[in-house]
Motif scaffolding. Structure first.
Motif, PDB file in Angstrom:
ATOM      1  N   ARG A  57      37.931  37.481  35.949  1.00 52.00           N
ATOM      2  CA  ARG A  57      38.844  36.598  36.502  1.00 52.00           C
ATOM      3  C   ARG A  57      40.375  36.833  36.155  1.00 52.00           C
ATOM      4  O   ARG A  57      41.213  37.082  37.113  1.00 52.00           O
ATOM      5  N   PRO A  58      40.601  37.224  34.902  1.00 53.30           N
ATOM      6  CA  PRO A  58      42.076  37.674  34.668  1.00 53.30           C
ATOM      7  C   PRO A  58      42.504  39.048  35.357  1.00 53.30           C
ATOM      8  O   PRO A  58      43.608  39.028  35.598  1.00 53.30           O
ATOM      9  N   THR A  59      41.581  39.807  35.531  1.00 54.53           N
ATOM     10  CA  THR A  59      42.033  41.060  36.144  1.00 54.53           C
ATOM     11  C   THR A  59      42.327  40.712  37.725  1.00 54.53           C
ATOM     12  O   THR A  59      43.146  41.352  38.175  1.00 54.53           O
ATOM     13  N   VAL A  60      41.333  39.927  38.187  1.00 57.49           N
ATOM     14  CA  VAL A  60      41.829  39.593  39.692  1.00 57.49           C
ATOM     15  C   VAL A  60      43.106  38.828  39.704  1.00 57.49           C
ATOM     16  O   VAL A  60      43.965  39.192  40.619  1.00 57.49           O
ATOM     17  N   HIS A  61      43.462  38.000  38.767  1.00 59.19           N
ATOM     18  CA  HIS A  61      44.517  37.206  38.795  1.00 59.19           C
ATOM     19  C   HIS A  61      45.863  38.143  38.777  1.00 59.19           C
ATOM     20  O   HIS A  61      46.887  38.028  39.315  1.00 59.19           O
ATOM     21  N   LYS A  62      45.569  39.056  37.784  1.00 58.13           N
ATOM     22  CA  LYS A  62      46.765  40.009  37.750  1.00 58.13           C
ATOM     23  C   LYS A  62      47.112  41.028  38.782  1.00 58.13           C
ATOM     24  O   LYS A  62      48.236  41.139  39.154  1.00 58.13           O
ATOM     25  N   LEU A  63      45.824  41.394  39.593  1.00 55.14           N
ATOM     26  CA  LEU A  63      46.157  42.340  40.503  1.00 55.14           C
ATOM     27  C   LEU A  63      46.537  41.460  41.921  1.00 55.14           C
ATOM     28  O   LEU A  63      47.311  42.208  42.694  1.00 55.14           O
ATOM     29  N   VAL A  64      46.173  40.336  41.836  1.00 60.14           N
ATOM     30  CA  VAL A  64      46.674  39.449  43.175  1.00 60.14           C
ATOM     31  C   VAL A  64      48.349  39.035  42.839  1.00 60.14           C
ATOM     32  O   VAL A  64      49.008  39.417  43.825  1.00 60.14           O
ATOM     33  N   ALA A  65      48.462  38.852  41.617  1.00 60.00           N
ATOM     34  CA  ALA A  65      50.110  38.555  41.448  1.00 60.00           C
ATOM     35  C   ALA A  65      50.920  39.617  41.609  1.00 60.00           C
ATOM     36  O   ALA A  65      51.861  39.362  41.902  1.00 60.00           O
ATOM     37  N   ASP A  66      50.272  40.915  40.945  1.00 64.70           N
ATOM     38  CA  ASP A  66      51.451  41.876  41.408  1.00 64.70           C
ATOM     39  C   ASP A  66      51.253  42.394  42.530  1.00 64.70           C
ATOM     40  O   ASP A  66      51.964  43.937  43.052  1.00 64.70           O
ATOM     41  N   GLY A  67      50.400  42.237  43.557  1.00 66.35           N
ATOM     42  CA  GLY A  67      50.289  42.609  44.919  1.00 66.35           C
ATOM     43  C   GLY A  67      49.486  43.863  45.222  1.00 66.35           C
ATOM     44  O   GLY A  67      49.143  44.121  46.320  1.00 66.35           O
ATOM     45  N   THR A  68      48.806  44.227  44.211  1.00 60.28           N
ATOM     46  CA  THR A  68      47.737  45.364  44.358  1.00 60.28           C
ATOM     47  C   THR A  68      46.599  44.971  45.258  1.00 60.28           C
ATOM     48  O   THR A  68      46.099  45.697  46.151  1.00 60.28           O
ATOM     49  N   LEU A  69      46.279  43.933  45.097  1.00 61.32           N
ATOM     50  CA  LEU A  69      45.304  42.903  46.070  1.00 61.32           C
ATOM     51  C   LEU A  69      45.984  42.089  46.801  1.00 61.32           C
ATOM     52  O   LEU A  69      46.787  41.159  46.206  1.00 61.32           O
ATOM     53  N   GLY A  70      45.541  41.743  48.008  1.00 64.62           N
ATOM     54  CA  GLY A  70      45.696  40.440  48.781  1.00 64.62           C
ATOM     55  C   GLY A  70      44.883  39.427  48.376  1.00 64.62           C
ATOM     56  O   GLY A  70      44.342  39.326  47.366  1.00 64.62           O
TER      57      GLY A  70
ATOM     58  N   LYS B 210      27.612  26.082  41.008  1.00 62.61           N
ATOM     59  CA  LYS B 210      28.285  27.340  40.947  1.00 62.61           C
ATOM     60  C   LYS B 210      29.246  27.026  42.190  1.00 62.61           C
ATOM     61  O   LYS B 210      29.149  26.298  43.142  1.00 62.61           O
ATOM     62  N   ALA B 211      30.291  27.910  42.168  1.00 57.76           N
ATOM     63  CA  ALA B 211      31.427  27.929  43.090  1.00 57.76           C
ATOM     64  C   ALA B 211      31.885  29.222  43.632  1.00 57.76           C
ATOM     65  O   ALA B 211      31.693  30.529  42.917  1.00 57.76           O
ATOM     66  N   ALA B 212      32.755  29.360  44.722  1.00 56.98           N
ATOM     67  CA  ALA B 212      33.527  30.449  45.008  1.00 56.98           C
ATOM     68  C   ALA B 212      34.779  30.401  44.738  1.00 56.98           C
ATOM     69  O   ALA B 212      35.307  28.875  44.619  1.00 56.98           O
ATOM     70  N   PHE B 213      35.941  31.296  44.995  1.00 59.06           N
ATOM     71  CA  PHE B 213      37.164  30.794  44.763  1.00 59.06           C
ATOM     72  C   PHE B 213      37.981  31.819  45.389  1.00 59.06           C
ATOM     73  O   PHE B 213      37.795  32.815  45.809  1.00 59.06           O
ATOM     74  N   ARG B 214      39.129  31.263  46.060  1.00 57.55           N
ATOM     75  CA  ARG B 214      40.106  32.008  46.858  1.00 57.55           C
ATOM     76  C   ARG B 214      41.286  32.073  45.782  1.00 57.55           C
ATOM     77  O   ARG B 214      41.855  31.037  45.377  1.00 57.55           O
ATOM     78  N   VAL B 215      41.575  33.288  45.498  1.00 55.45           N
ATOM     79  CA  VAL B 215      42.873  33.737  44.802  1.00 55.45           C
ATOM     80  C   VAL B 215      44.032  34.196  45.749  1.00 55.45           C
ATOM     81  O   VAL B 215      43.726  35.309  46.329  1.00 55.45           O
ATOM     82  N   THR B 216      45.155  33.626  45.620  1.00 54.80           N
ATOM     83  CA  THR B 216      46.218  34.333  46.375  1.00 54.80           C
ATOM     84  C   THR B 216      47.466  34.163  45.484  1.00 54.80           C
ATOM     85  O   THR B 216      47.583  33.551  44.473  1.00 54.80           O
ATOM     86  N   ALA B 217      48.688  34.899  45.883  1.00 55.00           N
ATOM     87  CA  ALA B 217      49.756  34.973  45.232  1.00 55.00           C
ATOM     88  C   ALA B 217      50.789  33.972  45.579  1.00 55.00           C
ATOM     89  O   ALA B 217      50.884  33.436  46.802  1.00 55.00           O
ATOM     90  N   GLY B 218      51.146  33.388  44.623  1.00 52.67           N
ATOM     91  CA  GLY B 218      52.330  32.307  44.711  1.00 52.67           C
ATOM     92  C   GLY B 218      53.525  32.622  43.979  1.00 52.67           C
ATOM     93  O   GLY B 218      53.583  33.425  43.014  1.00 52.67           O
ATOM     94  N   ALA B 219      54.443  32.081  44.164  1.00 52.81           N
ATOM     95  CA  ALA B 219      55.713  31.985  43.277  1.00 52.81           C
ATOM     96  C   ALA B 219      55.676  31.295  42.036  1.00 52.81           C
ATOM     97  O   ALA B 219      55.282  30.047  42.033  1.00 52.81           O
TER      98      ALA B 219
END
Length: 247
Positions: free
Chosen positions: A178-191, A219-228
Motif C-alpha cells: 500500500r505505501p509503495t503504491v501510494h508513493k509511486l502514484v503520488a510521484d507520477g511513476t504510476l497512473g 474484503k475490498a478493492a481500492f482506486r488510488v489516484t494522484a491529487g494535490a
C-alpha cells in the motif's frame, strides 16, 4: 463460448485449502467460468504458469483442483519450449485463460519472446475470458508494483496494457504494498492504480471496471489516484470499492 465483450477478471486470489487435496479453486475461478457463459459441457480452462517457470508440481496441484471442480483444464507451458504447436489456435479454443502468479517481469519477457502478448490480445478480443492472480493480474494492466527484482518492491511499467490503469495486488496481506503504491502514484511513476485485497477480483468489460467481487467477506478493492496536497507536493488519494461476496 465467447463473452459478449472482451472481459478480464484480475484478482489477488483463486485458491483455497482443499479437504483432500492441498488446494481447490475458490469462487473467483468459478466466476471466471460463469463470465464465459459456457453451459452444457465442462468449461475449458487454459492454465499459464510462465511466471513460476512452468513448475510441473504446481501443474499437478492445479490438475487436482480442476478435477474436483469438473473443469477441462490444460496447460500452456513455454519451458523448455511451447508444449502445443499453435498457441494461438489452442488459446482461442478455451473458455477461460487463467494465469498464475510469480514473477511478472519474467512472464512479460518470455511471453514477448514467443509472441504471446500479440496472441493474448487477439484471444481477449475474441471473447475468451482472461483471468489470473497476482502476476497474472498485473500483466493485463499498464504495470504495477512487483517484487520480481528482489525483496524491495519496484514499479513495472511495461505490462501488456490491455487495461489503461496500473494494478496493485495483495493490498491487505503484504504490508509494504500500500505505501509503495501510494508513493509511486503520488510521484507520477504510476497512473490510476486499481488494487485488490486477497480474495478480491476486478471485472472489466472492455476497459471499464464494472464490478468488484470477492471470495472472502469484508474484503475490498481500492482506486488510488494522484491529487494535490496542501503543499505543492502531490499526494495519493485512495478510494475504497466495496465488493460483492460470491460465497
Amino acid at each position: 463460448m465467447a463473452a459478449v465483450q472482451p472481459t478480464i477478471l484480475a484478482t489477488s486470489g483463486g485458491y483455497r485449502q482443499g479437504s483432500r487435496t492441498r488446494i481447490e479453486f475458490d469462487s473467483l475461478v468459478d466466476y471466471a467460468v460463469e463470465l464465459s457463459g459456457v453451459t452444457g459441457r465442462a468449461p475449458r480452462i487454459a492454465h499459464i504458469g510462465t511466471a513460476g517457470g512452468d513448475q510441473r508440481w504446481w501443474a499437478a496441484e492445479i490438475d487436482q483442483a480442476a478435477r474436483i471442480a469438473g473443469f477441462d483444464l490444460s496447460h500452456l507451458n513455454l519451458f523448455t519450449m511451447p508444449n502445443v504447436e499453435d498457441p494461438e489456435a489452442y488459446l482461442l479454443e478455451q473458455d477461460v485463460v487463467w494465469v498464475n502468479g510469480g514473477s511478472v517481469v519474467n512472464l512479460l519477457a518470455v511471453w514477448r519472446a514467443h509472441g504471446l502478448d500479440r496472441i493474448l490480445k487477439k484471444v481477449w478480443e475474441s471473447g475468451v475470458i482472461l483471468a489470473g492472480v497476482s502476476a497474472g493480474s498485473i500483466c493485463w494492466f499498464k504495470g504495477g508494483v512487483t517484487d520480481s527484482f528482489g525483496p524491495g518492491l519496484r514499479p513495472v511499467t511495461n505490462s501488456l496494457g490491455f487495461l489503461p490503469f496500473h494494478n496493485g495486488v495483495h493490498f491487505d496481506s503484504e504490508l509494504r504494498r500500500r505505501p509503495t503504491v501510494h508513493k509511486l502514484v503520488a510521484d507520477g511513476t504510476l497512473g490510476e492504480t486499481h488494487c485488490t485485497d486477497d480474495g478480491v477480483g476486478l471485472v472489466y468489460r472492455g476497459t471499464e471496471l464494472v464490478e468488484v467481487v470477492s471470495s472472502v467477506k469484508n474484503k475490498a478493492a481500492f482506486r488510488v489516484t494522484a491529487g494535490a496536497g496542501e503543499s505543492v507536493d502531490a499526494v495519493a488519494i485512495e478510494e475504497r470499492l466495496e465488493s460483492r461476496f460470491l460465497g
